[in-house]
Enzyme design. Structure first.
Site, PDB file in Angstrom:
ATOM      1  N   LYS A  45       0.835  -1.218   0.000  1.00 56.29           N
ATOM      2  CA  LYS A  45       0.000   0.000   0.000  1.00 56.29           C
ATOM      3  C   LYS A  45       0.868   1.266   0.000  1.00 56.29           C
ATOM      4  O   LYS A  45       0.626   2.200  -0.772  1.00 56.29           O
ATOM      5  CB  LYS A  45      -0.898  -0.016   1.240  1.00 56.29           C
ATOM      6  N   ASN A  46       1.891   1.279   0.855  1.00 57.32           N
ATOM      7  CA  ASN A  46       2.666   2.514   1.001  1.00 57.32           C
ATOM      8  C   ASN A  46       3.652   2.755  -0.145  1.00 57.32           C
ATOM      9  O   ASN A  46       4.289   3.803  -0.210  1.00 57.32           O
ATOM     10  CB  ASN A  46       3.392   2.545   2.357  1.00 57.32           C
ATOM     11  N   CYS A  74      -4.516  12.638  13.282  1.00 57.13           N
ATOM     12  CA  CYS A  74      -4.262  11.215  13.101  1.00 57.13           C
ATOM     13  C   CYS A  74      -4.206  10.521  14.454  1.00 57.13           C
ATOM     14  O   CYS A  74      -3.553  11.010  15.361  1.00 57.13           O
ATOM     15  CB  CYS A  74      -2.949  11.055  12.366  1.00 57.13           C
ATOM     16  N   ARG A 105       1.446  14.232  13.054  1.00 54.54           N
ATOM     17  CA  ARG A 105       2.063  13.857  11.776  1.00 54.54           C
ATOM     18  C   ARG A 105       2.225  15.126  10.971  1.00 54.54           C
ATOM     19  O   ARG A 105       1.418  15.456  10.126  1.00 54.54           O
ATOM     20  CB  ARG A 105       1.216  12.795  11.061  1.00 54.54           C
ATOM     21  N   ASP A 128       5.427   0.503  11.862  1.00 50.44           N
ATOM     22  CA  ASP A 128       4.214  -0.129  11.329  1.00 50.44           C
ATOM     23  C   ASP A 128       4.071  -1.590  11.755  1.00 50.44           C
ATOM     24  O   ASP A 128       3.071  -2.231  11.419  1.00 50.44           O
ATOM     25  CB  ASP A 128       4.178  -0.023   9.794  1.00 50.44           C
ATOM     26  N   ARG A 165      -8.434  -0.441   5.419  1.00 52.66           N
ATOM     27  CA  ARG A 165      -7.639   0.619   4.797  1.00 52.66           C
ATOM     28  C   ARG A 165      -6.352   0.077   4.195  1.00 52.66           C
ATOM     29  O   ARG A 165      -5.868   0.615   3.194  1.00 52.66           O
ATOM     30  CB  ARG A 165      -7.254   1.666   5.856  1.00 52.66           C
TER      31      ARG A 165
HETATM   32  N1  EPU Z   1       7.606  14.653  10.551  1.00 46.15           N
HETATM   33  C1  EPU Z   1       7.805  16.009  10.792  1.00 46.15           C
HETATM   34  N2  EPU Z   1       7.656  16.860   9.727  1.00 46.15           N
HETATM   35  C2  EPU Z   1       7.335  16.450   8.479  1.00 46.15           C
HETATM   36  C3  EPU Z   1       7.151  15.064   8.241  1.00 46.15           C
HETATM   37  C4  EPU Z   1       7.296  14.185   9.306  1.00 46.15           C
HETATM   38  O1  EPU Z   1       8.098  16.425  11.906  1.00 46.15           O
HETATM   39  O2  EPU Z   1       7.206  17.282   7.560  1.00 46.15           O
HETATM   40  C5  EPU Z   1       7.710  13.704  11.667  1.00 46.15           C
HETATM   41  C6  EPU Z   1       6.340  13.048  11.958  1.00 46.15           C
HETATM   42  O3  EPU Z   1       5.566  13.866  12.815  1.00 46.15           O
HETATM   43  C7  EPU Z   1       6.721  11.714  12.548  1.00 46.15           C
HETATM   44  C8  EPU Z   1       8.037  11.385  11.844  1.00 46.15           C
HETATM   45  O4  EPU Z   1       8.519  12.605  11.280  1.00 46.15           O
HETATM   46  O5  EPU Z   1       6.960  11.844  13.921  1.00 46.15           O
HETATM   47  C9  EPU Z   1       7.938  10.345  10.748  1.00 46.15           C
HETATM   48  O6  EPU Z   1       6.892  10.682   9.856  1.00 46.15           O
HETATM   49  P1  EPU Z   1       6.920  10.303   8.310  1.00 46.15           P
HETATM   50  O7  EPU Z   1       6.771  11.560   7.533  1.00 46.15           O
HETATM   51  O8  EPU Z   1       8.094   9.439   7.999  1.00 46.15           O
HETATM   52  O9  EPU Z   1       5.590   9.438   8.189  1.00 46.15           O
HETATM   53  P2  EPU Z   1       4.620   9.502   6.962  1.00 46.15           P
HETATM   54  O10 EPU Z   1       5.419   9.694   5.743  1.00 46.15           O
HETATM   55  O11 EPU Z   1       3.501  10.420   7.246  1.00 46.15           O
HETATM   56  C10 EPU Z   1       4.717   6.963   6.307  1.00 46.15           C
HETATM   57  C11 EPU Z   1       3.739   5.835   6.183  1.00 46.15           C
HETATM   58  C12 EPU Z   1       3.272   5.431   7.568  1.00 46.15           C
HETATM   59  C13 EPU Z   1       4.493   5.010   8.389  1.00 46.15           C
HETATM   60  C14 EPU Z   1       5.519   6.157   8.434  1.00 46.15           C
HETATM   61  C15 EPU Z   1       6.807   5.790   9.136  1.00 46.15           C
HETATM   62  C16 EPU Z   1       2.721   6.226   4.043  1.00 46.15           C
HETATM   63  C17 EPU Z   1       1.521   6.624   3.259  1.00 46.15           C
HETATM   64  N3  EPU Z   1       2.620   6.268   5.370  1.00 46.15           N
HETATM   65  O12 EPU Z   1       4.017   8.021   6.952  1.00 46.15           O
HETATM   66  O13 EPU Z   1       2.413   4.307   7.383  1.00 46.15           O
HETATM   67  O14 EPU Z   1       4.105   4.711   9.708  1.00 46.15           O
HETATM   68  O15 EPU Z   1       5.847   6.553   7.086  1.00 46.15           O
HETATM   69  O16 EPU Z   1       7.401   4.706   8.542  1.00 46.15           O
HETATM   70  O17 EPU Z   1       3.723   5.866   3.479  1.00 46.15           O
HETATM   71  C18 EPU Z   1       0.712   2.790   7.970  1.00 46.15           C
HETATM   72  O18 EPU Z   1       0.855   2.254   6.861  1.00 46.15           O
HETATM   73  O19 EPU Z   1       0.033   2.273   8.895  1.00 46.15           O
HETATM   74  C19 EPU Z   1       1.377   4.064   8.241  1.00 46.15           C
HETATM   75  C20 EPU Z   1       1.005   4.875   9.230  1.00 46.15           C
END
Ligand code: EPU
Length: 420
Positions: free
Chosen positions: A24-25, A118, A123, A306, A399
């Site tokens: 999915k991701n 969330c 996030r 995850d 989801r």
């Molecule tokens: N963060 C910031 N600023 C930003 C972006 C992130 O401070 O601009 C912080 C976040 O608050 C968090 C950390 O960095 O504490 C990591 O967040 P990240 O951006 O890596 O997460 P994401 O990209 O929103 C993706 C996956 C998540 C998975 C995380 C971590 C997708 C669509 N989602 O989220 O997947 O947990 O990376 O590996 O790719 C799931 O599939 O259940 C899921 C939540």
């Protein structure tokens, strides 16, 4: 479905072979990447889960013609008609932010809502916005809406203050059509990023440094279409691997990329699980009396957040007290209080939980799933509990796990998706 819930009658001992679906991701950013070209894009191994259906709907709203059949998605976005994601979609689906970079890169205008609150914690998207602003986008945030516009984006040299998966993906997608060279430093290394880069290269993008923290992207004027197969889902594979390692279960998980699961495999070996690892499949056999473990989540290649909820479920069956610490999200332990309702013995501290191996029998109960991975962990625990369990808010499971009730039924589980 009206108020769907997952019904489980346990305890169930699982046996058999399960095939892992597409990731999915990885599929979400690859679908967003299709925005970058006028030509046809064909993606294979797309999991048919709710988050993907929402991305499909958003792309259709932009003007894309899409068909999705048995995991093959054909997409053509000749002209972007309405580069807007309405609040109703963004509020329940964080991946909406992935469309911002490609919409700006191709179209110079986008309006998407701020991704909603969330359940797993803060996030933030400040790195996405900072990077795009440095590339020349004018971004206004008004109430819940992000409105952004630009001339052609310009290459930048940007260091992510912290590792972000979708942040890295968004800036890569923006940079491939930007003018000049972009250097992105401290990028995420999750396999889904490498998958996105492979797809973009197949479309004619010029990207160097795949699988390293620093990427160099030379912008091109346009990208062509492509035919691309998405990687298999390491989190789904890891979920079934942990399930197979639970007592009295015996599973073969097929379609696994072993390199994507090395942190989980070493944790399982450490506590004594015997694994039979082949090129792209793993046989695992669960038993009682395995050693307790300590696990801390961190960005890839470390242990994935995850899989934190699912390894907590597994820890319930180990000898002694295990410890699991969450370092990525600040509210990702909501499964703990639900597991306690089944009779599990866990103690939640600030960002870690102590998990006492099962001393007494778990008993079925009514539970509520807070988020996607928590719902999988509750299913895993309920399968070993005696009697009936209902897990409400089943939408969360749908989801991101393709046909999980069906796959589990084929392994011998008494599980159904029902509605009230
Ligand atoms: N963060 C910031 N600023 C930003 C972006 C992130 O401070 O601009 C912080 C976040 O608050 C968090 C950390 O960095 O504490 C990591 O967040 P990240 O951006 O890596 O997460 P994401 O990209 O929103 C993706 C996956 C998540 C998975 C995380 C971590 C997708 C669509 N989602 O989220 O997947 O947990 O990376 O590996 O790719 C799931 O599939 O259940 C899921 C939540």
């Amino acid at each position: 479905m009206n108020n769907p819930y997952i019904y489980i009658k346990g305890p169930c001992n699982l046996k058999g072979t399960v095939e892992v679906s597409g990731a999915k991701n990885a599929a979400l950013p690859c679908m967003a990447t299709a925005i970058l070209t006028k030509s046809n894009v064909c993606l294979k191994n797309i999991p048919e889960v709710e988050d993907i259906k929402i991305m499909k709907k958003a792309l259709e709203d932009f003007g894309a013609l899409i068909s999705l059949d048995k995991g093959t998605l054909s997409l053509s976005l000749k002209e972007i008609i309405k580069p807007v994601i309405p609040t109703e979609l963004s509020s329940k689906w964080r991946a909406s932010i992935l469309t911002l970079g490609p919409l700006l890169a191709r179209n110079g205008y986008a309006k998407v809502s701020m991704p909603g609150g969330c359940p797993i914690g803060d996030r933030k998207i400040n790195f996405h916005l900072e990077g795009l602003r440095l590339m020349g986008a004018d971004i206004n945030i008004n109430m819940n809406s992000i409105e952004a516009q630009c001339q052609r984006l310009k290459g930048i040299d940007y260091t992510f203050p912290d590792v972000s998966v979708t942040g890295t993906e968004n800036l890569i997608m923006a940079a491939v059509l930007a003018e000049g060279k972009t250097i992105l430093r401290n990028c995420a290394l999750e396999p889904e990023i490498a998958d996105l880069i492979e797809m973009l290269k197949a479309m004619g993008a010029n990207i160097r440094g795949k699988d390293s923290r620093n990427l160099e992207i030379e912008g091109v004027k346009e990208l062509q279409g492509c035919n691309y197969r998405i990687i298999s889902d390491r989190i789904e594979a890891g979920t079934y691997l942990l399930l197979g390692a639970m007592p009295d279960n015996e599973l073969e998980i097929k379609g696994v990329n072993i390199n994507h699961l090395s942190s989980l495999i070493s944790v399982l070996k450490e506590c004594g699980v015997s694994l039979d690892i082949d090129k792209d499949s793993i046989k695992v056999c669960g038993k009682v009396g395995l050693n307790s473990i300590n696990v801390t989540t961190a960005p890839f290649p470390s242990f994935p957040t995850d899989l934190q909820a699912q390894i907590t479920a597994f820890m319930l069956f180990l000898k002694g007290v295990s410890r699991v610490e969450e370092k990525i999200f600040n509210n990702r332990f909501q499964h703990i209080k639900e597991m306690k309702k089944l009779g599990a013995d866990l103690e939640l501290k600030e960002n870690f939980a102590l998990v006492k191996g099962v001393v007494k029998e778990l008993k079925g109960n009514c539970l509520k799933a807070s988020d996607l991975r928590a719902s999988a962990a509750l299913v895993m625990t309920a399968l070993k509990a005696k009697g009936e369990t209902r897990i409400y808010n089943a939408y969360q499971l749908l989801r991101g796990y393709e046909n999980m009730p069906g796959k589990l039924r084929a392994l011998g589980a008494d599980i159904l998706l029902k509605e009230e």
